[in-house]
Write a protein that holds these residues in place. Structure first.
Motif, short mmCIF file in Angstrom:
data_model
loop_
_atom_site.label_atom_id
_atom_site.label_comp_id
_atom_site.label_asym_id
_atom_site.label_seq_id
_atom_site.Cartn_x
_atom_site.Cartn_y
_atom_site.Cartn_z
N SER A 173 36.11 48.40 23.27
CA SER A 173 36.85 48.50 24.46
C SER A 173 36.89 47.77 25.46
O SER A 173 35.76 47.62 26.11
N TYR A 174 37.73 46.94 25.70
CA TYR A 174 37.81 45.90 26.89
C TYR A 174 38.71 46.42 28.08
O TYR A 174 40.09 46.87 27.68
N ARG A 175 38.60 46.25 29.35
CA ARG A 175 39.35 46.37 30.51
C ARG A 175 38.68 45.54 31.65
O ARG A 175 37.89 45.42 32.01
N CYS A 176 39.85 45.18 32.50
CA CYS A 176 39.81 44.50 33.74
C CYS A 176 40.12 45.50 34.86
O CYS A 176 41.23 46.20 34.89
N VAL A 177 39.22 45.57 35.92
CA VAL A 177 39.23 46.62 36.97
C VAL A 177 39.44 45.77 38.28
O VAL A 177 38.73 45.04 38.60
N ALA A 178 40.49 46.06 39.14
CA ALA A 178 40.65 45.30 40.48
C ALA A 178 40.33 46.67 41.37
O ALA A 178 40.74 47.49 41.35
N ALA A 179 39.26 46.40 42.28
CA ALA A 179 38.84 47.40 43.25
C ALA A 179 38.73 46.97 44.37
O ALA A 179 38.47 45.87 44.90
N ASN A 180 38.85 48.07 45.25
CA ASN A 180 38.37 47.75 46.86
C ASN A 180 37.67 49.13 47.13
O ASN A 180 37.64 50.08 46.18
N PRO A 181 37.01 49.17 48.24
CA PRO A 181 36.36 50.50 48.61
C PRO A 181 37.40 51.88 48.45
O PRO A 181 36.76 52.88 48.27
N ALA A 182 38.70 51.68 48.57
CA ALA A 182 39.34 52.81 48.62
C ALA A 182 40.02 53.18 47.25
O ALA A 182 40.29 54.55 47.02
N GLU A 183 40.09 52.37 46.31
CA GLU A 183 40.76 52.68 44.86
C GLU A 183 40.48 51.58 43.93
O GLU A 183 39.92 50.71 44.39
N ASN A 184 40.82 51.91 42.66
CA ASN A 184 40.58 51.00 41.52
C ASN A 184 41.91 51.02 40.84
O ASN A 184 42.36 52.18 40.85
N LYS A 185 42.10 50.15 40.45
CA LYS A 185 43.20 49.65 39.19
C LYS A 185 42.87 49.06 37.94
O LYS A 185 42.14 48.03 38.12
N THR A 186 43.03 49.86 36.92
CA THR A 186 42.53 49.25 35.48
C THR A 186 43.64 48.83 34.68
O THR A 186 44.53 49.48 34.52
N LEU A 187 43.22 47.82 33.87
CA LEU A 187 44.07 47.48 32.87
C LEU A 187 43.28 47.27 31.54
O LEU A 187 42.37 46.65 31.37
N HIS A 188 43.73 47.99 30.48
CA HIS A 188 43.06 48.24 29.36
C HIS A 188 43.70 47.06 28.40
O HIS A 188 44.88 46.90 28.33
N VAL A 189 42.76 46.25 27.58
CA VAL A 189 43.18 45.02 26.85
C VAL A 189 42.98 45.29 25.17
O VAL A 189 41.79 45.62 24.85
N ASN A 190 43.88 45.22 24.70
CA ASN A 190 43.91 45.26 23.22
C ASN A 190 43.31 43.82 22.69
O ASN A 190 44.43 42.91 22.40
N VAL A 191 42.00 43.60 22.42
CA VAL A 191 41.67 41.97 22.10
C VAL A 191 42.10 41.72 20.84
O VAL A 191 42.14 40.56 20.46
N LYS A 192 42.30 42.62 19.96
CA LYS A 192 42.71 42.24 18.62
C LYS A 192 44.18 41.62 18.62
O LYS A 192 44.49 40.50 17.98
N THR A 193 45.04 42.14 19.51
CA THR A 193 46.54 41.55 19.95
C THR A 193 46.35 40.32 20.75
O THR A 193 46.66 39.24 20.51
N ALA A 194 45.56 40.18 21.79
CA ALA A 194 45.41 39.34 22.72
C ALA A 194 44.72 38.01 22.15
O ALA A 194 45.25 36.92 22.61
N CYS A 195 43.87 38.20 21.04
CA CYS A 195 42.94 36.83 20.57
C CYS A 195 43.67 36.82 19.21
O CYS A 195 43.10 35.73 18.81
N GLY A 196 44.45 37.57 18.69
CA GLY A 196 44.87 37.21 17.32
C GLY A 196 44.03 37.53 16.43
O GLY A 196 44.29 37.00 15.07
N PHE A 197 42.94 38.21 16.57
CA PHE A 197 42.06 38.58 15.40
C PHE A 197 42.74 39.48 14.27
O PHE A 197 43.44 40.38 14.45
N ASN A 198 42.45 38.82 13.20
CA ASN A 198 43.17 39.63 11.85
C ASN A 198 42.44 40.60 11.25
O ASN A 198 41.23 40.54 11.35
N GLU A 199 43.15 41.89 11.41
CA GLU A 199 42.44 43.21 11.18
C GLU A 199 42.08 43.36 9.80
O GLU A 199 41.33 44.04 9.21
N THR A 200 42.73 42.56 8.86
CA THR A 200 42.63 42.61 7.54
C THR A 200 41.34 41.96 6.88
O THR A 200 41.18 42.33 5.82
N GLU A 201 40.96 41.05 7.65
CA GLU A 201 39.82 40.14 7.22
C GLU A 201 38.63 41.01 7.24
O GLU A 201 38.24 41.80 8.20
#
Length: 301
Positions: A173-201
């Motif tokens: 599971s991969y995620r990018c977090v943008a944060a300051n002392p008051a709050e965080n914002k998180t983006l989850h990344v599907n690396v299979k889709t983002a990187c084009g890795f073939n799941e059938t291999e």
């Protein structure tokens, strides 16, 4: 007289030191709210950098600073102060001075931040076994890349942050977090889709490889059992076939008795005369007629 002044000075210093020790740091976001954690239930004051902001007496709130008229709230049940619709101008020092009941003097330092920016991720390069992703925001802030629960890369003040994802980690599971002392914002990344890795291999996936091996072994066993059964059946039929043919041939044979007649004209049969010459007159010709057996007719015996 000097002793009296010295005692007052020392008491003031002790109170100032206690206030410093009890100082709390609070963070807020523009447009949000913040609640001071210490309750003022009976009588006392909320102080700010500009002086006396409000007072509580006889379980009633009185606001002295006009800018807090619609944003400062006091809960008579809990005794807590809350400032809403925060702006950066609200940053600064605040103090609660309780004069009755639970007597205390507490200081707070409030810092109001802009909302954390929303991160976005793009794919920069892709190879057969890895890819390079970039997390970016529109304003410099603290950025972090997580793989599962571990920080893989971070920067306390940046507008972009890269990460390399290897193909063998595509199920993490991969995620990018943008944060300051008051709050965080998180983006989850599907690396299979983002990187084009073939799941059938399945070359680098032990679970999938084990599954395919199991399926292959099962199919092979079924084929071997079916082949062995077919060979046994063919061998059995090959041994039985000649016996069946001989039996059938034996059953198909039909016997016809021969009827001898001493008078060829006694039954009115038209039997041709012998064409032999006179020198064979001493020979006797015997004729026999083959007839299909009649089931109702007794056999001679």
């Amino acid at each position: 007289m000097e002793i009296h002044i010295t005692i007052i000075y020392l008491l003031a210093m002790i109170r100032f030191s206690a206030a410093e020790e009890l100082k709390n740091y609070l963070n807020g976001v523009v447009g949000g709210k913040v609640t001071f954690p210490d309750p003022l239930l009976e009588f006392g004051f909320l102080l700010g950098g500009r002086g006396n902001i409000a007072s509580v007496s006889d379980r009633k709130l009185q606001i002295f600073e006009e800018i807090y008229t619609n944003k400062l709230h006091w809960n008579r049940n809990s005794g807590l102060f809350t400032i809403t619709d925060l702006q950066k101008s609200d940053s600064g020092d605040y103090k609660i001075d309780s004069k009755r009941g639970r007597v205390f003097y507490t200081s707070y330092n409030l810092t109001v931040y802009d909302p954390a920016p929303t991160p976005a991720v793009e794919t920069l390069t892709v190879s057969s076994d890895s890819c390079w992703l970039l997390c970016s925001v529109d304003k410099a802030t603290s950025l972090l890349w997580y793989k599962d629960q571990e920080v893989q890369n971070q920067n306390s003040s940046a507008s972009s942050l890269p990460i390399t994802v290897h193909k063998e980690d595509r199920d993490s599971s991969y995620r990018c977090v943008a944060a300051n002392p008051a709050e965080n914002k998180t983006l989850h990344v599907n690396v299979k889709t983002a990187c084009g890795f073939n799941e059938t291999e399945s070359g680098d996936n032990p679970k999938q490889r084990a599954y395919l091996i199991g399926v292959g072994v099962s199919v092979l066993l079924v084929v071997l059992v079916a082949g062995a059964f077919w060979m046994i059946k063919q061998k059995y039929l090959g041994e039985k076939q000649p016996v069946r043919q001989d039996t059938i041939k034996e059953d198909e044979v039909q016997y016809t008795p021969i009827l001898f007649k001493d008078n060829r004209h006694s039954q009115g049969e038209n039997i041709p005369e012998s064409s032999g010459t006179s020198d064979r007159a001493d020979l006797t010709t015997v004729y026999a007629k083959l007839e299909h057996p009649n089931p109702d007719r007794p056999c001679l015996g």
